[in-house]
Design a protein around this motif. Structure first.
Motif: not given
Ligand code: CMP
Length: 147
Positions: A35-50, A59-70
């Protein structure tokens, strides 16, 4: 069976491997509607909030670092029993234990680099989808337009 929506994230490891198309092909072959589709790159704040529910986990710090890595791809999927169907397509969280034939088994690496995310319940989807998508970005299903 209830029509549900779920959030799909194609994580940075899968985007880097150029398998966004392969993952969406599996979604479409299963009959789930995108129904919806997009590319983005998360900021630290967006990943921490999600991932706020995991903020006390080791593992939280590593998870956020990974999710913002690209870049990531985000999609809203809809269909009968969409949450369980998308979770079945993904496979178990840990890619190193996920069976062949699942997205995480075929395309992920380990528990962190596990290629994809999906909502785990309707209540979670109801929070996760609007975290990334405005109502105007989500295509109304054809049936809803017909009437
Ligand atoms: P996801 O479905 O995106 O939801 C939370 C994520 O945390 C999960 O996928 C995993 O990638 C990650 N995760 C869960 N448990 C661990 C763990 N023990 N070590 C590292 N990452 C984890």
């Amino acid at each position: 069976m209830a029509v549900q929506r779920t959030l799909c994230i194609v994580k940075p490891d899968a985007v880097e491997k150029n398998v966004v198309g392969e993952i969406l092909r599996r979604v479409e072959t299963d009959g789930l509607e995108i129904l919806a589709l997009k590319m983005t790159r998360l900021t630290d704040q967006q990943a921490q909030g999600f991932y706020a529910v995991h903020r006390e986990r080791p593992f939280f710090k590593d998870l956020v670092a990974f999710m913002t890595s690209g870049p990531i791809a985000l999609a809203v999927l809809e269909g009968d029993d969409a949450i369980a169907r998308w979770r079945n397509l993904m496979g178990p969280t840990n890619s190193s234990e996920a069976p062949a034939g699942t997205i995480r088994g075929d395309l992920g690496t380990d528990i962190e680099r596990n290629a994809v995310h999906g909502s785990d319940a309707p209540e979670t989807a109801a929070v996760e989808i609007p975290y990334f998508f405005n109502a105007t970005e989500i295509t109304a299903p054809v049936e809803a337009l017909a009437g």
